[in-house]
Design an enzyme around this catalytic site. Structure first.
Site, PDB file in Angstrom:
ATOM      1  CE  LYS A  35       0.532   1.910  14.657  1.00  0.00           C
ATOM      2  NZ  LYS A  35       0.630   2.583  13.368  1.00  0.00           N
TER       3      LYS A  35
ATOM      4  CD  GLU B 101      -1.113   0.701   3.649  1.00  0.00           C
ATOM      5  OE1 GLU B 101      -1.584   1.836   3.486  1.00  0.00           O
ATOM      6  OE2 GLU B 101      -1.305   0.030   4.684  1.00  0.00           O
TER       7      GLU B 101
HETATM    8  N1  PSU Z   1      -2.922   1.634  10.746  1.00  0.00           N
HETATM    9  C1  PSU Z   1      -1.599   1.660  10.927  1.00  0.00           C
HETATM   10  N2  PSU Z   1      -0.816   2.240   9.987  1.00  0.00           N
HETATM   11  C2  PSU Z   1      -1.349   2.773   8.844  1.00  0.00           C
HETATM   12  C3  PSU Z   1      -2.755   2.721   8.660  1.00  0.00           C
HETATM   13  C4  PSU Z   1      -3.498   2.135   9.633  1.00  0.00           C
HETATM   14  O1  PSU Z   1      -1.112   1.172  11.938  1.00  0.00           O
HETATM   15  O2  PSU Z   1      -0.613   3.314   7.997  1.00  0.00           O
HETATM   16  C5  PSU Z   1      -3.371   3.248   7.389  1.00  0.00           C
HETATM   17  C6  PSU Z   1      -3.653   2.119   6.399  1.00  0.00           C
HETATM   18  O3  PSU Z   1      -3.519   2.612   5.081  1.00  0.00           O
HETATM   19  C7  PSU Z   1      -5.109   1.808   6.679  1.00  0.00           C
HETATM   20  C8  PSU Z   1      -5.659   3.178   6.945  1.00  0.00           C
HETATM   21  O4  PSU Z   1      -5.777   1.178   5.597  1.00  0.00           O
HETATM   22  O5  PSU Z   1      -4.649   3.835   7.684  1.00  0.00           O
HETATM   23  C9  PSU Z   1      -6.958   3.133   7.709  1.00  0.00           C
HETATM   24  O6  PSU Z   1      -7.489   4.405   7.794  1.00  0.00           O
HETATM   25  P1  PSU Z   1      -8.980   4.605   8.382  1.00  0.00           P
HETATM   26  O7  PSU Z   1      -8.864   4.259   9.831  1.00  0.00           O
HETATM   27  O8  PSU Z   1      -9.275   6.064   8.144  1.00  0.00           O
HETATM   28  O9  PSU Z   1      -9.873   3.710   7.598  1.00  0.00           O
END
Ligand code: PSU
Ligand code: MN
Length: 302
Positions: free
Chosen positions: A159, A25
């Site tokens: 996380k 990604e």
């Molecule tokens: N969690 C992490 N590192 C990240 C992300 C999430 O520990 O870089 C990034 C990933 O790209 C994930 C996105 O798909 O954040 C999720 O964002 P949201 O919670 O807005 O859906």
């Protein structure tokens, strides 16, 4: 008009001769880590995939074109770019239609990987159910994507900025297999355990690949989440991180951070509050995930 996918020369060659490919990604590059460590890490992750007998395909939208596999220059440009959109299922096509530049989250990377016939993808952590979701309704689109799109996603769990029990509940409701690699407990990104048992455990990449193939044969849509615990020597004790996460969450609340900005804000704040220490662990676990994803890609190709 038709959707065009721009493959890097390396990925095009891999497709031509049938080499295993691992999707990567780009939101982790633009919104997950600061420059220049973001680009350095992206390069190390790509090198790790190559070392483990697969070809890396980092996915992003550059000036309205969907790229599967980035050249070194494109990676550098993306890593330095400001105001790059963070794309998920909802805004992926809109970004293509308007000629924008965007980084793909787990959800958007899965969609692109599937379009490109790539069946496994490595990242750091997935999005999930945010703490307080009973009020905010903030649940990452990554979870619904896992329910829809047949890609195996290798992450180090979720996380602790998230509500991990609720995240596991939603994954179960959506019928997403949550497979922890090599241990019974579900890992929590910086820690090897979140204190909860993983729904499924597997100890071999071949089993993970076989499960993906069997789901496809059974006509069950959707992917698999593979939770790969952070290497022991890189783990950060929960006692160290818990107060920092609390502080980051309080700051987000006090500043009224919402929607797409929540996850990037928390990641950046934790980086600042640990004086960058969280980053070393982050890099170590992403590399570990790239290795396992490559092994799965090799098995999927068998
Ligand atoms: N969690 C992490 N590192 C990240 C992300 C999430 O520990 O870089 C990034 C990933 O790209 C994930 C996105 O798909 O954040 C999720 O964002 P949201 O919670 O807005 O859906
Ligand atoms: Mn969200």
């Amino acid at each position: 008009m038709t959707l065009e996918i721009r493959f890097s020369p390396e990925v095009k060659h891999a497709r031509d001769i049938g080499l295993p490919i691992v999707a990567l990604e780009s939101t982790i590059i633009t919104h997950g880590m600061p420059y220049p460590q973001n680009v350095e890490t992206a390069r190390k992750v790509e090198a790790c995939v190559r070392k483990n007998s697969a070809i890396p395909a980092t996915i992003a939208i550059l000036d309205g074109a969907l790229h599967v596999g980035l050249t070194d220059d494109q990676l550098e440009t993306l890593g330095q770019a400001k105001n790059v959109a963070k794309l998920s299922r909802a805004d992926f096509a809109a970004c293509l239609a308007t000629g924008g530049t965007g980084a793909t989250t787990v959800a958007a990377t899965m969609i692109a990987a599937h379009l490109a016939d790539i069946r496994v993808f490595a990242t750091g952590g997935i999005g999930g159910v945010h703490r307080g979701a009973e009020n905010s309704f903030d649940i990452s689109a990554d979870l619904a994507e896992l329910a829809h799109t047949p890609v195996t996603v290798v992450a180090a769990g979720a996380k602790a900025i998230l509500d991990i029990p609720k995240t596991l509940e939603v994954l179960e409701t959506y019928g997403v297999p949550v497979i922890t690699f090599g241990q019974d407990d579900f890992p929590a990104f910086w820690s090897r355990s979140c204190g909860l048992a993983s729904p499924i455990r597997m100890d071999h990449a071949a089993q993970i690949a076989r499960a993906a193939k069997l789901r496809a044969q059974m006509g069950i849509p959707g992917g698999q989440l593979v939770a790969n615990p952070i290497p022991k020597d890189a783990e950060i004790p929960n006692a160290v991180l818990a107060p920092i996460i609390e502080q980051a969450l309080n700051d987000a609340y006090a500043q009224g951070v919402s929607a797409k900005n929540v996850t990037p804000f928390l990641l950046q704040r934790i980086f600042e509050l640990t004086d960058g220490e969280s980053l070393a662990a982050n890099i170590s676990l992403v590399l570990n995930n790239a290795k396992l994803a490559s092994q799965i890609a090799v098995e999927l190709a068998v």
